[in-house]
Design an enzyme around this catalytic site. Structure first.
Site, short mmCIF file in Angstrom:
data_model
loop_
_atom_site.label_atom_id
_atom_site.label_comp_id
_atom_site.label_asym_id
_atom_site.label_seq_id
_atom_site.Cartn_x
_atom_site.Cartn_y
_atom_site.Cartn_z
N GLU A 191 6.78 -5.59 2.66
CA GLU A 191 6.20 -4.48 1.91
C GLU A 191 7.27 -3.44 1.56
O GLU A 191 7.46 -2.50 2.31
CB GLU A 191 5.07 -3.86 2.70
CG GLU A 191 3.95 -4.84 3.03
CD GLU A 191 2.79 -4.22 3.79
OE1 GLU A 191 2.53 -3.00 3.64
OE2 GLU A 191 2.13 -4.93 4.54
N TYR A 192 7.91 -3.57 0.38
CA TYR A 192 7.74 -4.57 -0.66
C TYR A 192 9.10 -4.84 -1.28
O TYR A 192 9.95 -3.94 -1.33
CB TYR A 192 6.81 -4.05 -1.77
CG TYR A 192 5.42 -3.68 -1.30
CD1 TYR A 192 4.46 -4.66 -1.07
CD2 TYR A 192 5.11 -2.35 -1.06
CE1 TYR A 192 3.19 -4.32 -0.63
CE2 TYR A 192 3.85 -2.01 -0.62
CZ TYR A 192 2.88 -2.99 -0.39
OH TYR A 192 1.65 -2.64 0.05
N TRP A 213 -8.55 -8.11 6.55
CA TRP A 213 -7.75 -7.24 7.43
C TRP A 213 -8.74 -6.31 8.13
O TRP A 213 -9.26 -5.38 7.53
CB TRP A 213 -6.71 -6.42 6.65
CG TRP A 213 -5.87 -5.64 7.59
CD1 TRP A 213 -6.11 -4.39 8.10
CD2 TRP A 213 -4.65 -6.08 8.20
NE1 TRP A 213 -5.14 -4.03 8.99
CE2 TRP A 213 -4.22 -5.04 9.07
CE3 TRP A 213 -3.89 -7.24 8.11
CZ2 TRP A 213 -3.06 -5.15 9.83
CZ3 TRP A 213 -2.74 -7.33 8.87
CH2 TRP A 213 -2.33 -6.29 9.71
#
Length: 403
Positions: free
Chosen positions: A143-144, A365
């Site tokens: 990320e990222y 998530w």
């Protein structure tokens, strides 16, 4: 009788439509073991039949090699072994080790991708690391690329890394006769980050599937209330704001070259909460003064697990619960606190939508933010993840009552 039940459970793992098996990807977080009281979550809390894939989050990197992050990830009684032991209950289950995460940053990723030699070292040692610990694949949660301090050149280097990994995974499987290791990635839902970090069509060739992190689209870092993971935009939003929703992000990935069946849509089992500037003004897009206070179990400001939302906001009947029919998600407010989240009904609508778009399935998530004990929401264990499964099979609910 036990044999019949076991066979039925195995059949339930595969949800098929038009010959396509949907992916049902669930993340397990190795820091959830440190939460207080009823918030503690361990591998033994996982129902191994809820998902087709479990991603163990997170590993880190040392000297361009995979490395465990928590002190008890390794060993016969460690987290790796305990998660992979779930495959004894469900032999169809696949487990992947996820490396990265938000707190991982980008420096180690950039350093590893700087040279071909470093990438080759990472690839070679990753295969051994995964095989030795009985994982079925690798999930890259960087990320990222191209953002957060990562140089623009990392965009193409990320493609090269994926190509290197995939070729090596194929070669290793041919050499050993073992099933090929899976290769997946968790990717951004934001346009700027997508454009800066991913050669979408190219990386889609190398990845077995792509987990779209279609949440955290709004949160306490902003000055106005907004939903964590709205399905659609609002008519009153500015043009750039209309990009901050699940449908837009998924459509953009497909338009950029990702095959729809490879795109797995992220679903949140938590909400993002704000402090209202004026408690009398409590709609969507109203002024705030930052993130709401921490939850009793997760301990992060502006971040509430679904079971915390049930316990503190809904079951007490003191909170005002609303449904936003434009963006197809609920929110609740009381005093100066406002929280936008997903419930069983909003997730059902998202699954109905992803099926209509012929997308690859859903990703959650995460496990430990659903009501995994069944004591808070009044709907048994894992009510959100179970609703996602039922929706894939076409089972629906029609109520918009959220208590």
């Amino acid at each position: 009788m036990a044999v019949v039940y076991y066979c039925l459970c195995l059949l339930a793992v595969l949800y098929v439509a038009d010959g396509f098996v949907y992916k049902r990807v669930c993340y397990y977080t190795n820091w959830s073991q440190y939460r207080k009281g009823a918030g503690k979550f361990f591998p033994e809390s996982i129902d191994p039949f809820l998902c087709t894939h479990i991603n163990y989050a997170f590993a880190t990197m040392k000297n361009h090699k995979l490395a465990p992050f928590e002190w008890n990830d390794e060993g016969a009684t460690g987290g790796y072994a305990r998660v992979n032991a779930l495959k004894k209950k469900n032999p169809k289950l696949k487990t992947l080790l996820s490396v990265g995460g938000w707190n991982f940053g980008t420096l180690k990723m950039t350093a590893m991708m700087k040279t071909r030699a470093n990438m080759n070292l990472f690839t070679r040692t990753s295969i051994k690391f995964l095989r030795d610990r009985n994982f079925d694949g690798l999930d890259l949660d960087f990320e990222y690329p191209g953002s957060r301090g990562s140089p623009s050149t990392d965009k193409h280097k990320f493609t090269v890394l994926l190509s290197t990994l995939k070729k090596a995974f194929i070669a290793e499987a041919k050499r050993t006769g073992k099933p090929r290791l899976l290769l997946t990635a968790a990717v951004s839902a934001g346009k700027t980050t997508i454009d800066a970090g991913y050669e979408v069509k190219a990386i889609s060739r190398y990845l077995d599937f792509i987990n779209l992190m279609s949440y955290d689209l709004h949160g306490g870092w902003e000055s106005k209330t907004g939903f964590n993971a709205p399905l659609y935009s609002r008519r009153s939003e500015a043009a750039w704001q209309k990009q901050l929703n699940v449908a837009w992000a998924a459509t953009y990935w497909v338009r950029r070259g990702c095959p729809s069946r490879k795109l797995v849509i992220g679903m949140a089992t938590y909400g993002r909460a704000f402090k209202l500037r004026n408690p009398a003004s409590h709609g969507v897009g109203v002024r705030t003064t930052g993130a709401a206070p921490v939850g009793p179990f997760t301990g992060e400001s502006g971040f509430y697990a679904y079971y915390e939302i049930c316990k503190n906001f809904i079951k007490g009947n003191e909170w005002n619960v609303k449904w936003d029919n434009e963006q197809k998600v609920p929110y609740a407010h009381k005093g100066n606190v406002w929280v936008g989240y997903d419930n069983e009904y909003s997730l059902q609508l998202k699954v109905k939508w992803l099926k209509s778009k012929r997308l690859g399935g859903w990703m959650v998530w995460d496990f430990d933010l659903d009501d995994f004990t069944g004591q808070f929401c009044g709907a048994g264990k894992f009510p959100l993840i179970k609703r996602l499964n039922k929706a894939l099979k076409g089972v629906t609910i029609t109520t918009t009552t959220f208590k």
